[in-house]
Design a protein around this motif. Structure first.
Motif, PDB file in Angstrom:
ATOM      1  N   ARG A  89      23.483  39.919  37.531  1.00 15.13           N
ATOM      2  CA  ARG A  89      23.758  39.598  38.939  1.00 15.13           C
ATOM      3  C   ARG A  89      25.247  39.321  39.139  1.00 15.13           C
ATOM      4  O   ARG A  89      25.841  39.769  40.115  1.00 15.13           O
ATOM      5  CB  ARG A  89      22.949  38.386  39.387  1.00 15.13           C
ATOM      6  N   ALA A  90      25.827  38.551  38.218  1.00 11.59           N
ATOM      7  CA  ALA A  90      27.265  38.271  38.311  1.00 11.59           C
ATOM      8  C   ALA A  90      28.067  39.557  38.232  1.00 11.59           C
ATOM      9  O   ALA A  90      29.015  39.761  39.003  1.00 11.59           O
ATOM     10  CB  ALA A  90      27.685  37.308  37.202  1.00 11.59           C
ATOM     11  N   LEU A  91      27.688  40.427  37.327  1.00 11.17           N
ATOM     12  CA  LEU A  91      28.397  41.693  37.151  1.00 11.17           C
ATOM     13  C   LEU A  91      28.340  42.539  38.421  1.00 11.17           C
ATOM     14  O   LEU A  91      29.335  43.151  38.818  1.00 11.17           O
ATOM     15  CB  LEU A  91      27.808  42.462  35.966  1.00 11.17           C
ATOM     16  N   ALA A  92      27.203  42.555  39.078  1.00 14.71           N
ATOM     17  CA  ALA A  92      27.065  43.312  40.325  1.00 14.71           C
ATOM     18  C   ALA A  92      27.995  42.772  41.409  1.00 14.71           C
ATOM     19  O   ALA A  92      28.487  43.532  42.247  1.00 14.71           O
ATOM     20  CB  ALA A  92      25.618  43.280  40.810  1.00 14.71           C
ATOM     21  N   LEU A  93      28.282  41.486  41.370  1.00 19.19           N
ATOM     22  CA  LEU A  93      29.138  40.879  42.394  1.00 19.19           C
ATOM     23  C   LEU A  93      30.630  41.051  42.115  1.00 19.19           C
ATOM     24  O   LEU A  93      31.445  40.920  43.024  1.00 19.19           O
ATOM     25  CB  LEU A  93      28.805  39.389  42.532  1.00 19.19           C
ATOM     26  N   VAL A  94      30.994  41.313  40.869  1.00 16.27           N
ATOM     27  CA  VAL A  94      32.422  41.423  40.518  1.00 16.27           C
ATOM     28  C   VAL A  94      32.812  42.835  40.090  1.00 16.27           C
ATOM     29  O   VAL A  94      33.886  43.036  39.532  1.00 16.27           O
ATOM     30  CB  VAL A  94      32.825  40.417  39.416  1.00 16.27           C
ATOM     31  N   VAL A  95      31.975  43.796  40.362  1.00 16.02           N
ATOM     32  CA  VAL A  95      32.192  45.160  39.883  1.00 16.02           C
ATOM     33  C   VAL A  95      33.548  45.726  40.312  1.00 16.02           C
ATOM     34  O   VAL A  95      34.143  46.523  39.592  1.00 16.02           O
ATOM     35  CB  VAL A  95      31.019  46.077  40.291  1.00 16.02           C
ATOM     36  N   SER A  96      34.081  45.304  41.433  1.00 13.91           N
ATOM     37  CA  SER A  96      35.359  45.840  41.910  1.00 13.91           C
ATOM     38  C   SER A  96      36.568  45.129  41.295  1.00 13.91           C
ATOM     39  O   SER A  96      37.696  45.559  41.483  1.00 13.91           O
ATOM     40  CB  SER A  96      35.437  45.751  43.435  1.00 13.91           C
ATOM     41  N   ASP A  97      36.351  44.053  40.576  1.00 17.51           N
ATOM     42  CA  ASP A  97      37.429  43.294  39.929  1.00 17.51           C
ATOM     43  C   ASP A  97      37.363  43.562  38.429  1.00 17.51           C
ATOM     44  O   ASP A  97      36.532  42.995  37.724  1.00 17.51           O
ATOM     45  CB  ASP A  97      37.257  41.809  40.234  1.00 17.51           C
ATOM     46  N   GLN A  98      38.227  44.434  37.935  1.00 14.93           N
ATOM     47  CA  GLN A  98      38.130  44.918  36.558  1.00 14.93           C
ATOM     48  C   GLN A  98      38.247  43.799  35.524  1.00 14.93           C
ATOM     49  O   GLN A  98      37.474  43.763  34.564  1.00 14.93           O
ATOM     50  CB  GLN A  98      39.195  45.980  36.288  1.00 14.93           C
ATOM     51  N   ILE A  99      39.171  42.891  35.688  1.00 18.42           N
ATOM     52  CA  ILE A  99      39.366  41.834  34.691  1.00 18.42           C
ATOM     53  C   ILE A  99      38.152  40.915  34.634  1.00 18.42           C
ATOM     54  O   ILE A  99      37.644  40.598  33.563  1.00 18.42           O
ATOM     55  CB  ILE A  99      40.659  41.042  34.986  1.00 18.42           C
ATOM     56  N   THR A 100      37.672  40.521  35.796  1.00 16.51           N
ATOM     57  CA  THR A 100      36.493  39.657  35.843  1.00 16.51           C
ATOM     58  C   THR A 100      35.268  40.400  35.330  1.00 16.51           C
ATOM     59  O   THR A 100      34.452  39.843  34.592  1.00 16.51           O
ATOM     60  CB  THR A 100      36.254  39.159  37.278  1.00 16.51           C
ATOM     61  N   SER A 101      35.159  41.654  35.692  1.00 14.26           N
ATOM     62  CA  SER A 101      34.050  42.482  35.239  1.00 14.26           C
ATOM     63  C   SER A 101      34.021  42.566  33.711  1.00 14.26           C
ATOM     64  O   SER A 101      32.952  42.466  33.093  1.00 14.26           O
ATOM     65  CB  SER A 101      34.177  43.872  35.860  1.00 14.26           C
ATOM     66  N   GLU A 102      35.180  42.715  33.091  1.00 14.65           N
ATOM     67  CA  GLU A 102      35.261  42.771  31.630  1.00 14.65           C
ATOM     68  C   GLU A 102      34.781  41.464  31.002  1.00 14.65           C
ATOM     69  O   GLU A 102      34.098  41.467  29.975  1.00 14.65           O
ATOM     70  CB  GLU A 102      36.685  43.088  31.173  1.00 14.65           C
ATOM     71  N   GLU A 103      35.111  40.348  31.604  1.00 14.08           N
ATOM     72  CA  GLU A 103      34.687  39.050  31.075  1.00 14.08           C
ATOM     73  C   GLU A 103      33.171  38.903  31.179  1.00 14.08           C
ATOM     74  O   GLU A 103      32.517  38.438  30.243  1.00 14.08           O
ATOM     75  CB  GLU A 103      35.393  37.913  31.813  1.00 14.08           C
ATOM     76  N   VAL A 104      32.596  39.313  32.299  1.00 13.62           N
ATOM     77  CA  VAL A 104      31.150  39.223  32.475  1.00 13.62           C
ATOM     78  C   VAL A 104      30.438  40.197  31.526  1.00 13.62           C
ATOM     79  O   VAL A 104      29.409  39.861  30.936  1.00 13.62           O
ATOM     80  CB  VAL A 104      30.741  39.453  33.940  1.00 13.62           C
TER      81      VAL A 104
END
Length: 146
Positions: free
Chosen positions: A119-134
Protein backbone atom coordinates in the motif's frame (compact mmCIF):
# COMPACT_ATOMS: atom_id res chain seq x y z
CA UNK A 1 48.38 -16.68 -11.68
CA UNK A 2 47.74 -13.10 -10.50
CA UNK A 3 45.87 -12.38 -13.69
CA UNK A 4 43.57 -15.37 -13.13
CA UNK A 5 42.85 -14.31 -9.53
CA UNK A 6 42.08 -10.74 -10.61
CA UNK A 7 39.81 -11.95 -13.41
CA UNK A 8 38.02 -14.25 -10.98
CA UNK A 9 37.51 -11.44 -8.46
CA UNK A 10 36.13 -9.14 -11.15
CA UNK A 11 33.74 -11.84 -12.34
CA UNK A 12 32.56 -12.61 -8.80
CA UNK A 13 32.05 -8.96 -7.94
CA UNK A 14 29.71 -8.68 -10.91
CA UNK A 15 27.59 -11.49 -9.47
CA UNK A 16 27.27 -10.06 -5.97
CA UNK A 17 24.12 -8.31 -4.86
CA UNK A 18 24.18 -4.57 -4.52
CA UNK A 19 24.46 -3.36 -0.96
CA UNK A 20 21.97 -0.75 0.13
CA UNK A 21 23.51 2.70 0.05
CA UNK A 22 22.66 5.02 2.91
CA UNK A 23 20.70 8.03 1.77
CA UNK A 24 22.23 11.48 2.12
CA UNK A 25 20.00 13.38 4.57
CA UNK A 26 20.02 16.45 2.30
CA UNK A 27 18.25 14.36 -0.38
CA UNK A 28 15.45 13.48 2.01
CA UNK A 29 14.04 16.99 2.43
CA UNK A 30 12.36 17.13 -0.98
CA UNK A 31 10.83 13.67 -0.98
CA UNK A 32 8.07 11.76 0.75
CA UNK A 33 10.99 9.92 2.33
CA UNK A 34 11.24 12.82 4.79
CA UNK A 35 7.99 11.66 6.36
CA UNK A 36 8.98 8.01 6.71
CA UNK A 37 10.20 6.91 10.12
CA UNK A 38 13.82 6.35 10.97
CA UNK A 39 13.19 3.13 12.90
CA UNK A 40 15.45 0.24 13.84
CA UNK A 41 14.86 -2.89 15.89
CA UNK A 42 17.48 -5.51 16.78
CA UNK A 43 15.13 -8.41 16.04
CA UNK A 44 14.72 -7.32 12.43
CA UNK A 45 18.13 -5.81 11.84
CA UNK A 46 16.70 -3.50 9.18
CA UNK A 47 17.04 0.25 9.48
CA UNK A 48 14.26 2.30 7.95
CA UNK A 49 15.84 5.40 6.45
CA UNK A 50 13.31 8.15 6.83
CA UNK A 51 13.58 11.74 7.89
CA UNK A 52 11.21 11.63 10.87
CA UNK A 53 9.31 14.65 9.55
CA UNK A 54 5.60 14.80 10.19
CA UNK A 55 2.66 15.88 8.03
CA UNK A 56 0.98 19.26 8.53
CA UNK A 57 -2.33 17.70 9.67
CA UNK A 58 -2.32 18.34 13.43
CA UNK A 59 -4.19 15.21 14.49
CA UNK A 60 -2.20 12.97 12.16
CA UNK A 61 1.07 14.58 13.23
CA UNK A 62 0.26 14.02 16.91
CA UNK A 63 -0.71 10.38 16.36
CA UNK A 64 2.47 9.64 14.40
CA UNK A 65 4.64 11.34 17.02
CA UNK A 66 2.95 9.32 19.76
CA UNK A 67 3.28 6.10 17.73
CA UNK A 68 6.99 6.74 17.21
CA UNK A 69 7.43 7.31 20.94
CA UNK A 70 5.60 4.08 21.78
CA UNK A 71 7.75 2.22 19.25
CA UNK A 72 10.91 3.54 20.90
CA UNK A 73 9.53 2.51 24.31
CA UNK A 74 8.85 -0.99 22.98
CA UNK A 75 5.10 -0.68 23.55
CA UNK A 76 4.14 -2.15 20.19
CA UNK A 77 0.46 -2.66 21.01
CA UNK A 78 -0.03 1.04 21.79
CA UNK A 79 2.00 1.91 18.71
CA UNK A 80 -0.27 -0.21 16.52
CA UNK A 81 -3.42 1.33 18.00
CA UNK A 82 -2.11 4.83 17.31
CA UNK A 83 -1.09 3.92 13.77
CA UNK A 84 -4.49 2.39 13.02
CA UNK A 85 -6.11 5.64 14.19
CA UNK A 86 -3.75 7.58 11.95
CA UNK A 87 -4.68 5.29 9.05
CA UNK A 88 -8.36 6.12 9.54
CA UNK A 89 -7.58 9.85 9.51
CA UNK A 90 -5.40 9.73 6.41
CA UNK A 91 -5.74 6.75 4.12
CA UNK A 92 -3.26 8.24 1.63
CA UNK A 93 -0.33 8.80 3.99
CA UNK A 94 2.46 6.38 2.99
CA UNK A 95 4.38 6.90 6.22
CA UNK A 96 1.53 5.33 8.20
CA UNK A 97 1.65 2.21 6.03
CA UNK A 98 5.43 1.95 6.28
CA UNK A 99 5.24 2.14 10.07
CA UNK A 100 2.48 -0.48 10.17
CA UNK A 101 4.44 -2.70 7.80
CA UNK A 102 7.56 -2.60 9.94
CA UNK A 103 5.54 -3.14 13.11
CA UNK A 104 3.62 -6.11 11.66
CA UNK A 105 6.90 -7.63 10.47
CA UNK A 106 8.37 -7.21 13.94
CA UNK A 107 5.33 -8.97 15.42
CA UNK A 108 5.66 -11.86 12.94
CA UNK A 109 2.63 -10.92 10.84
CA UNK A 110 4.40 -11.31 7.50
CA UNK A 111 1.23 -11.19 5.39
CA UNK A 112 0.08 -7.95 7.05
CA UNK A 113 3.57 -6.47 6.78
CA UNK A 114 3.75 -7.21 3.08
CA UNK A 115 0.26 -5.84 2.48
CA UNK A 116 1.05 -2.56 4.26
CA UNK A 117 4.36 -2.19 2.38
CA UNK A 118 2.54 -2.68 -0.93
CA UNK A 119 0.00 0.00 0.00
CA UNK A 120 2.83 2.39 0.86
CA UNK A 121 4.56 1.59 -2.41
CA UNK A 122 1.40 2.36 -4.38
CA UNK A 123 1.25 5.79 -2.73
CA UNK A 124 4.89 6.73 -3.41
CA UNK A 125 5.31 5.24 -6.88
CA UNK A 126 6.05 8.66 -8.41
CA UNK A 127 8.83 9.43 -5.89
CA UNK A 128 11.80 7.30 -6.93
CA UNK A 129 13.90 7.68 -3.77
CA UNK A 130 11.02 6.94 -1.44
CA UNK A 131 9.86 4.13 -3.68
CA UNK A 132 13.32 2.52 -3.46
CA UNK A 133 13.21 2.65 0.34
CA UNK A 134 9.76 1.03 0.45
CA UNK A 135 10.88 -1.62 -2.06
CA UNK A 136 13.88 -2.39 0.15
CA UNK A 137 11.52 -2.90 3.10
CA UNK A 138 9.22 -5.11 1.01
CA UNK A 139 12.14 -7.23 -0.23
CA UNK A 140 13.39 -7.73 3.33
CA UNK A 141 9.93 -8.79 4.48
CA UNK A 142 9.57 -11.20 1.57
CA UNK A 143 12.96 -12.69 2.34
CA UNK A 144 11.75 -12.95 5.95
CA UNK A 145 15.15 -11.87 7.17
CA UNK A 146 14.93 -12.06 10.93
Amino acid sequence: MKLIVIALLVALSGCSTNQYQSIDQSQIENHALAQLPNWYHDKLGLQLHGGNKYPQNGALKTLLQQADLEFIRGNFQACQILLERAQRISTREASVYVRLSYLFWLEGNIRGAEQMARRALALVVSDQITSEEVKRLLQAIQANQY
